[in-house]
Design a protein around this motif. Structure first.
Motif, PDB file in Angstrom:
ATOM      1  N   TYR A   5       0.845  -1.192   0.000  1.00  0.00           N
ATOM      2  CA  TYR A   5       0.000   0.000   0.000  1.00  0.00           C
ATOM      3  C   TYR A   5       0.880   1.242   0.000  1.00  0.00           C
ATOM      4  CZ  TYR A   5      -3.739  -3.192   1.229  1.00  0.00           C
ATOM      5  OH  TYR A   5      -4.640  -4.221   1.233  1.00  0.00           O
ATOM      6  N   ASN A  53      -8.441   2.368  -0.832  1.00  0.00           N
ATOM      7  CA  ASN A  53      -7.643   1.451  -0.005  1.00  0.00           C
ATOM      8  C   ASN A  53      -8.415   0.936   1.196  1.00  0.00           C
ATOM      9  OD1 ASN A  53      -5.089   1.242  -1.361  1.00  0.00           O
ATOM     10  ND2 ASN A  53      -4.704   3.362  -0.794  1.00  0.00           N
ATOM     11  N   PHE A  59      -5.580  -3.235   4.447  1.00  0.00           N
ATOM     12  CA  PHE A  59      -5.116  -1.862   4.632  1.00  0.00           C
ATOM     13  C   PHE A  59      -5.103  -1.469   6.107  1.00  0.00           C
ATOM     14  CE2 PHE A  59      -5.751   2.805   4.581  1.00  0.00           C
ATOM     15  CZ  PHE A  59      -4.633   3.158   3.832  1.00  0.00           C
ATOM     16  N   ILE A  64       2.052   0.580   5.452  1.00  0.00           N
ATOM     17  CA  ILE A  64       1.714   1.512   4.382  1.00  0.00           C
ATOM     18  C   ILE A  64       2.931   2.401   4.140  1.00  0.00           C
ATOM     19  CG2 ILE A  64       0.165   3.386   3.687  1.00  0.00           C
ATOM     20  CD1 ILE A  64      -1.777   2.250   5.913  1.00  0.00           C
TER      21      ILE A  64
END
Length: 190
Positions: A5, A53, A59, A64
């Motif tokens: 991500y 996301n 997520f 991230i």
């Protein structure tokens, strides 16, 4: 392999309720990055990128990458404020992580073979899930996307507890370190 991500971000100078409202009107989300010995930093993220996301389960519990263009930071999503009636993200809190420091994250449980479990198929029971996620402690490189719970051999009247989970290498459950009283039930067949 878990998905990578990446969020595009910009440093934000203006702060406060009015500045945040104006920022949201331009399609951005006010956010803050903190932790790992660094100063807290106010940033802005693209609203549509965040919404897209947030539709993915991973997520909420995966690492991230926040891309500022000239530098990147590794973070995890710690808190999220949403509008009570509209599909609008009001604010996000992101915590910096370091590769050598253990983190605590809530990870989803994926229950397998509910319909074909021994207690359901042969004994006429019904599966009950008590929890859908657990808090794990591990180094960022060992962070699982989810933890599988195989129900195939569970019989009617049997209860699975946290201690029954098969955890990946380097991952532990902080609740179990607190003693037997914290070995909570995760699923059962009645």
């Amino acid at each position: 392999m878990s998905k990578q991500y990446v969020l595009q971000a910009q440093v934000r100078e203006l702060q406060g309720k009015g500045a945040s409202r104006r920022l949201r009107n331009t399609g951005m989300v006010p956010a803050v990055i903190y932790g790992a010995g660094g100063e807290a930093q106010s940033i802005s993220l693209r609203h549509n990128e965040m919404l897209r996301n947030l539709q993915e389960e991973g997520f909420y519990s995966q690492i991230i990458t926040v891309d500022f263009g000239d530098r990147k930071e590794q973070v995890i999503l710690r808190d999220l404020q949403r509008h009570p009636a509209k599909p609008i993200i009001m604010h996000a809190d992101l915590q910096r992580i370091r590769d050598d420091e253990e983190i605590r994250v809530h990870v989803a449980l994926h229950f397998l073979n509910d319909e074909s479990a021994k207690g359901v198929k042969e004994q006429g029971g019904t599966v009950s899930h008590m929890i859908s996620e657990v808090e794990v402690s591990c180094l960022p490189k060992n962070l699982p996307e989810f933890i599988e719970v195989d129900m195939i051999n569970v019989e009617k009247g049997q209860i699975l507890h946290l201690s029954d989970l098969k955890l990946p290498e380097g991952v532990s459950l902080p609740a179990l370190a607190l003693g037997e009283d914290h070995d909570n039930a995760i699923a059962a067949i009645h």
